[in-house]
Design an enzyme around this catalytic site. Structure first.
Site, PDB file in Angstrom:
ATOM      1  N   ILE A   1      16.292   8.146  49.464  1.00 16.41           N
ATOM      2  CA  ILE A   1      16.437   6.682  49.572  1.00 16.41           C
ATOM      3  C   ILE A   1      16.395   6.248  51.038  1.00 16.41           C
ATOM      4  O   ILE A   1      15.834   5.200  51.377  1.00 16.41           O
ATOM      5  CB  ILE A   1      17.721   6.201  48.832  1.00 16.41           C
ATOM      6  CG1 ILE A   1      17.548   4.768  48.339  1.00 16.41           C
ATOM      7  CG2 ILE A   1      18.976   6.341  49.643  1.00 16.41           C
ATOM      8  CD1 ILE A   1      16.698   4.610  47.132  1.00 16.41           C
ATOM      9  N   GLY A   2      16.944   7.061  51.932  1.00 18.02           N
ATOM     10  CA  GLY A   2      16.955   6.706  53.348  1.00 18.02           C
ATOM     11  C   GLY A   2      15.545   6.655  53.931  1.00 18.02           C
ATOM     12  O   GLY A   2      15.210   5.742  54.693  1.00 18.02           O
TER      13      GLY A   2
ATOM     14  N   ASN B   1      25.900   5.756  46.487  1.00 19.29           N
ATOM     15  CA  ASN B   1      26.690   5.651  45.261  1.00 19.29           C
ATOM     16  C   ASN B   1      28.035   6.315  45.504  1.00 19.29           C
ATOM     17  O   ASN B   1      28.169   7.138  46.413  1.00 19.29           O
ATOM     18  CB  ASN B   1      25.979   6.351  44.106  1.00 19.29           C
ATOM     19  CG  ASN B   1      24.786   5.552  43.624  1.00 19.29           C
ATOM     20  OD1 ASN B   1      24.796   4.322  43.625  1.00 19.29           O
ATOM     21  ND2 ASN B   1      23.742   6.251  43.226  1.00 19.29           N
TER      22      ASN B   1
ATOM     23  N   GLY C   1      20.786  10.133  57.472  1.00 17.33           N
ATOM     24  CA  GLY C   1      20.600  10.902  56.242  1.00 17.33           C
ATOM     25  C   GLY C   1      19.285  10.540  55.588  1.00 17.33           C
ATOM     26  O   GLY C   1      19.242   9.950  54.506  1.00 17.33           O
TER      27      GLY C   1
ATOM     28  N   TYR D   1      15.422  11.362  35.062  1.00 17.78           N
ATOM     29  CA  TYR D   1      16.467  12.383  35.061  1.00 17.78           C
ATOM     30  C   TYR D   1      17.430  12.014  36.189  1.00 17.78           C
ATOM     31  O   TYR D   1      16.984  11.779  37.324  1.00 17.78           O
ATOM     32  CB  TYR D   1      15.861  13.778  35.252  1.00 17.78           C
ATOM     33  CG  TYR D   1      15.192  14.242  33.988  1.00 17.78           C
ATOM     34  CD1 TYR D   1      15.885  14.998  33.054  1.00 17.78           C
ATOM     35  CD2 TYR D   1      13.884  13.864  33.697  1.00 17.78           C
ATOM     36  CE1 TYR D   1      15.290  15.392  31.860  1.00 17.78           C
ATOM     37  CE2 TYR D   1      13.281  14.245  32.502  1.00 17.78           C
ATOM     38  CZ  TYR D   1      13.993  15.004  31.593  1.00 17.78           C
ATOM     39  OH  TYR D   1      13.399  15.373  30.408  1.00 17.78           O
TER      40      TYR D   1
ATOM     41  N   SER E   1      20.248  11.708  39.190  1.00 11.90           N
ATOM     42  CA  SER E   1      20.365  12.495  40.431  1.00 11.90           C
ATOM     43  C   SER E   1      21.291  13.692  40.213  1.00 11.90           C
ATOM     44  O   SER E   1      21.103  14.757  40.792  1.00 11.90           O
ATOM     45  CB  SER E   1      20.912  11.623  41.553  1.00 11.90           C
ATOM     46  OG  SER E   1      22.137  11.067  41.162  1.00 11.90           O
TER      47      SER E   1
ATOM     48  N   LYS F   1      28.386  -0.277  39.321  1.00 12.81           N
ATOM     49  CA  LYS F   1      27.415   0.832  39.375  1.00 12.81           C
ATOM     50  C   LYS F   1      28.128   2.171  39.161  1.00 12.81           C
ATOM     51  O   LYS F   1      27.598   3.060  38.485  1.00 12.81           O
ATOM     52  CB  LYS F   1      26.654   0.824  40.702  1.00 12.81           C
ATOM     53  CG  LYS F   1      25.477   1.789  40.643  1.00 12.81           C
ATOM     54  CD  LYS F   1      24.419   1.556  41.675  1.00 12.81           C
ATOM     55  CE  LYS F   1      23.245   2.502  41.428  1.00 12.81           C
ATOM     56  NZ  LYS F   1      22.449   2.743  42.607  1.00 12.81           N
TER      57      LYS F   1
ATOM     58  N   ASN G   1      25.464   9.940  34.554  1.00  6.67           N
ATOM     59  CA  ASN G   1      25.193  11.125  35.385  1.00  6.67           C
ATOM     60  C   ASN G   1      25.771  12.426  34.830  1.00  6.67           C
ATOM     61  O   ASN G   1      25.036  13.396  34.637  1.00  6.67           O
ATOM     62  CB  ASN G   1      25.674  10.883  36.827  1.00  6.67           C
ATOM     63  CG  ASN G   1      24.808   9.874  37.540  1.00  6.67           C
ATOM     64  OD1 ASN G   1      23.941   9.249  36.936  1.00  6.67           O
ATOM     65  ND2 ASN G   1      25.033   9.698  38.825  1.00  6.67           N
TER      66      ASN G   1
END
Ligand SMILES: NC(=O)c1ccc[n+]([C@@H]2O[C@H](COP(=O)([O-])OP(=O)(O)OC[C@H]3O[C@@H](n4cnc5c(N)ncnc54)[C@H](OP(=O)(O)O)[C@@H]3O)[C@@H](O)[C@H]2O)c1
Length: 301
Positions: free
Chosen positions: A11-12, A101, A7, A252, A254, A183, A191
């Protein structure tokens, strides 16, 4: 170490790029991203600046080495299908790291992978998918890794070492499940509220009404965490949530970005799981229920 990123989005791709300096890394991503990387290399700008050649594929069939570490970085709603597609490259010594997450990723990975092969990572790095081939590193953060049983095993120390040598500041946690919950509780407040009101994280503390809502959601989510077996202080969780809001005040979330792009959000994996668990333990989850409904209605999910 032979590493596959399952993926390669924001971040990946960032972690893959950093790890590829000292390891063999293959990114598995969507065709448009893979083609752009093959043509122009992977570009990271922002806090990290680089343009590099890196192996990128749109299917795991092309992975030719024996995978030591598979890092799962799809959005939580894609975990089950992605891990299912990757099962042919997961052997009994492959360690599968969820760097995502949400509270339902371990369960999804367990459909295909023995629980003893799964580890969890929590990172405060921030990254944004600008366009195929290009990622923006928006915030330098820290990463915590842990075995599900809390053991400081040789393999987790080895992976910690590999991360640190690649410039990813990392420590091993003896209670990664609690770190993951902390988290999730923080995200459960920031969020959906930012997504619904279309505001930056910082605005949540500039507006007294929103600050009150954040506090109330935080208390409710912490109650669910504790009913599930965590031991989180309600006051410390409120303090921590506000700290994160201040540290990321310009950002902002995700979730708001997904809503703006008309994409699915991770609401089910965060507030949705909190609602399910809360109902099981008879904990009041009315605020989380409202947030799930609002975000889903708002984002046509
Ligand atoms: N970005 C951050 O700053 C950050 C920080 C900490 C944690 N996280 C967490 O990390 C996870 C990933 O976040 P992200 O922001 O990196 O998401 P992202 O940019 O959407 O990256 C995920 C990528 O995986 C692709 N993908 C989905 N299924 C796939 C499959 N079967 N095979 C190949 N590629 C597949 C997606 O493609 P499509 O878009 O086409 O579906 C997308 O390009 C989330 O759980 C997030 O909450 C993110």
């Amino acid at each position: 170490m032979n590493i596959v990123i399952l993926g390669a989005g924001a971040i990946g791709s960032l972690f893959g790029a950093l790890l590829s300096k000292k390891n063999d890394v293959v990114l598995i991503g969507r065709t448009s991203h893979v083609n752009a990387i093959r043509k122009n290399g992977l570009t990271i700008d922002g806090k990290t600046q680089l343009n590099m050649k890196i192996s990128a594929e749109d299917a795991v069939d092309a992975v030719s080495f024996s995978v030591d570490l598979l890092i799962v970085t799809v959005k939580s709603y894609d975990t089950e299908s992605a891990i299912d597609q990757a099962k042919q490259i997961i052997h009994n010594k492959t360690v599968v790291l969820s760097l995502q997450n949400g509270l339902d990723n371990i369960k999804a990975i367990e459909h295909v992978v023995d629980r003893r092969q799964i580890i969890v990572g929590v990172t405060t790095h921030g990254a944004f998918f600008s366009k195929p081939g290009c990622i923006k590193h928006t915030g330098v953060g820290k990463t915590i890794l842990g075995e599900l049983d809390g053991e400081t095993s040789d393999r987790i120390k080895n992976i910690e070492n590999v991360f640190n040598k690649s410039g990813i500041e990392t420590v091993v946690s003896k209670n990664i499940i609690e770190d993951m919950w902390v988290k999730a509780v923080v995200n459960s407040c920031i969020n959906p509220i930012t997504a619904f009101f279309g505001c930056s994280n910082g605005y949540l503390l500039e507006n007294p009404l929103l600050e009150k809502i954040v506090e109330k959601v935080c208390l409710e989510s912490t109650n669910v965490a504790n009913a599930y077996g965590m031991n989180l202080s309600r006051q410390i969780m409120i303090k921590k949530t506000k700290e994160v809001i201040r540290e990321t005040s310009e950002n902002y979330s995700s979730m708001i970005q997904s809503v703006r792009k008309g994409r699915k959000t991770e609401i089910d994996s965060i507030n949705g799981v909190l609602v399910d668990i809360g109902r099981t333990y008879d904990v009041d989850v009315s605020l989380n229920e409202i947030l799930v409904s609002l975000v889903k209605t708002f984002s046509n999910q």
